[in-house]
Design a protein around this motif. Structure first.
Motif, PDB file in Angstrom:
ATOM      1  N   VAL A   1       0.841  -1.206   0.000  1.00  0.00           N
ATOM      2  CA  VAL A   1       0.000   0.000   0.000  1.00  0.00           C
ATOM      3  C   VAL A   1       0.876   1.258   0.000  1.00  0.00           C
ATOM      4  N   GLY A   2       1.951   1.224   0.768  1.00  0.00           N
ATOM      5  CA  GLY A   2       2.813   2.399   0.880  1.00  0.00           C
ATOM      6  C   GLY A   2       3.340   2.886  -0.460  1.00  0.00           C
ATOM      7  N   THR A   3       3.866   1.980  -1.269  1.00  0.00           N
ATOM      8  CA  THR A   3       4.403   2.420  -2.562  1.00  0.00           C
ATOM      9  C   THR A   3       3.279   2.790  -3.529  1.00  0.00           C
TER      10      THR A   3
ATOM     11  N   MET B   1       2.391   6.312  -2.879  1.00  0.00           N
ATOM     12  CA  MET B   1       3.344   7.248  -3.472  1.00  0.00           C
ATOM     13  C   MET B   1       2.973   7.542  -4.928  1.00  0.00           C
TER      14      MET B   1
ATOM     15  N   LEU C   1      -0.144   9.771  -4.978  1.00  0.00           N
ATOM     16  CA  LEU C   1       0.183  11.163  -4.657  1.00  0.00           C
ATOM     17  C   LEU C   1       0.812  11.860  -5.863  1.00  0.00           C
TER      18      LEU C   1
ATOM     19  N   ALA D   1       3.014  15.017  -4.875  1.00  0.00           N
ATOM     20  CA  ALA D   1       4.389  14.605  -4.575  1.00  0.00           C
ATOM     21  C   ALA D   1       5.108  14.282  -5.886  1.00  0.00           C
ATOM     22  N   PHE D   2       6.421  14.449  -5.887  1.00  0.00           N
ATOM     23  CA  PHE D   2       7.272  14.068  -7.037  1.00  0.00           C
ATOM     24  C   PHE D   2       6.753  14.665  -8.351  1.00  0.00           C
TER      25      PHE D   2
ATOM     26  N   LEU E   1       7.688   5.892 -12.135  1.00  0.00           N
ATOM     27  CA  LEU E   1       7.086   5.253 -10.961  1.00  0.00           C
ATOM     28  C   LEU E   1       6.404   3.939 -11.327  1.00  0.00           C
TER      29      LEU E   1
ATOM     30  N   CYS F   1       1.115   2.792   6.554  1.00  0.00           N
ATOM     31  CA  CYS F   1       1.206   2.697   5.089  1.00  0.00           C
ATOM     32  C   CYS F   1       1.940   3.915   4.530  1.00  0.00           C
TER      33      CYS F   1
ATOM     34  N   GLY G   1       5.585   3.996   5.834  1.00  0.00           N
ATOM     35  CA  GLY G   1       6.343   2.925   5.186  1.00  0.00           C
ATOM     36  C   GLY G   1       6.634   3.221   3.730  1.00  0.00           C
ATOM     37  N   GLY G   2       5.632   3.742   3.024  1.00  0.00           N
ATOM     38  CA  GLY G   2       5.839   4.079   1.613  1.00  0.00           C
ATOM     39  C   GLY G   2       6.890   5.165   1.449  1.00  0.00           C
TER      40      GLY G   2
ATOM     41  N   LEU H   1      13.553   3.400  -9.260  1.00  0.00           N
ATOM     42  CA  LEU H   1      13.567   4.784  -9.728  1.00  0.00           C
ATOM     43  C   LEU H   1      14.959   5.234 -10.180  1.00  0.00           C
TER      44      LEU H   1
ATOM     45  N   TRP I   1       6.002  13.839   3.154  1.00  0.00           N
ATOM     46  CA  TRP I   1       5.098  12.710   3.388  1.00  0.00           C
ATOM     47  C   TRP I   1       5.635  11.816   4.483  1.00  0.00           C
TER      48      TRP I   1
END
Lengths: 188, 157
Positions: free
Chosen positions: A41-43, A46, A49, A55-56, A64, B38, B41-42, B56, B71
């Protein structure tokens, strides 16, 4: 044969009983399942976002999806494997748990959203790769993704609570219906 | 020095009491704690994986680290804001819980490392090097210990 009777059989298989009763294997599987949220879920968050322009903003979206999502998939694979094993440890209890059922519905929604994102807006990502904010269709996918996965996480956590379990009666008829409880008719 | 009276005081706070008295508050706050996990961690992993040279590769380490910083801070904020009331609601149980002590000692280390060491090295680095790899591995090891010990608080009672 109903799903329930099949799961009742599954619950009696030796490995299911062993998992259920184990002192350390079950907590290990559960911990792995929870910690993989960071990778899975975390990635994904990202990426969401980035699509929303939060973000980014100067990073190509294809960077990504091409060079971060493999990690998301790896995390997802571990979550699926540990998730199935956790289900297998207490199949009947999970099947008749209202939060588990909500989680499954949200999982299907989240998976459908992943499919739609990759088959629609992301197919032409080269046209908007460097836009600081992604086109509307991709932003909708990002919002649905954030909400659906958050719902999956919360519903998944709440499976542990037995508020609406079938063996705790009486429950409102709606709850019993959603949870699929087999309730004997009340005495007159 | 005996810290138990302090833990008893924590548990007696209004917030701790209110959470214990409610059937819903603990699960709701804990769910928010997981959502914070989440995000945190991300934000941690996207940078650590870049520092390891495993994701990346088209971006510099610095770009990824700077992009993830706010974040990361938000994730830490959510975790502290939800973790503190969870602790208050069962402070005495935590006092007798080895996992809690592992978590509460590694957490400040992880925070100090993230903002004191990793941020300085990561935000200036262009390519993954031996140094960024060591820093990323230390970061992952520290955060993993905090998270795993945190989960284990609930198993050992």
């Amino acid at each position: 044969m109903t799903i329930l009777s099949a799961l009742e059989w599954l619950a009696r298989t030796p490995w299911s009983v062993a998992l259920h009763e184990s002192l350390y294997v079950w907590p290990f599987l559960e911990s792995t399942h929870v910690l993989m949220l960071t990778l899975f879920v975390g990635t994904a968050v990202m990426l969401d976002l980035r699509l929303l322009g939060l973000a980014f903003r100067r990073m190509p979206v294809s960077e990504l999806t091409g060079r971060l999502l493999p990690w998301t998939r790896a995390g997802g694979a571990v979550m699926v494997i540990t998730g199935f094993l956790l289900f297998y440890a207490t199949p009947v209890r999970n099947y008749q748990n209202i939060f588990f059922r909500i989680k499954v519905v949200l999982l299907i929604l989240a998976a459908l959203n992943v499919y739609l994102f990759h088959s629609r807006p992301h197919r032409r990502v080269k046209e908007w790769d460097l836009d600081p904010v992604a086109p509307r269709a991709a932003r909708v996918a990002a919002v649905v993704s954030l909400l659906a996965w958050a719902g999956v996480v919360v519903a998944g956590r709440l499976i542990a609570y037995n508020w609406f379990d079938c063996d705790i009666q009486p429950q409102p008829p709606f709850v019993n219906w959603v949870a699929g409880c087999v309730v004997p008719p009340a005495d007159q | 020095m005996n810290a138990l009276p302090f833990f008893e005081w924590c548990e007696a706070t209004t917030i701790g009491q209110a959470i214990r008295d409610s059937a819903w508050l603990f699960p709701v706050i804990e769910s928010a704690h997981l959502l914070g996990l989440c995000l945190l961690g991300g934000a941690v992993l996207i940078v650590d994986l870049r520092m390891l040279g495993l994701a990346l590769g088209g971006q510099t380490v610095g770009e990824v680290a700077r992009g993830a910083r706010r974040w990361l801070m938000l994730g830490v904020g959510v975790m502290l804001l939800t973790g503190t009331p969870l602790f208050l609601s069962e402070a005495v149980k935590c006092y007798y819980n080895p996992s809690f002590w592992v978590k509460i000692t590694t957490l400040p280390l992880a925070l100090a490392f993230a903002f004191g060491v990793r941020q300085r090295i990561g935000e200036k680095a262009a390519l993954a090097s031996a140094l960024t790899r060591v820093v990323a591995l230390a970061s992952m090891a520290l955060w993993f210990t905090v998270a795993a010990a945190g989960r284990w608080i609930g198993f050992s009672s």
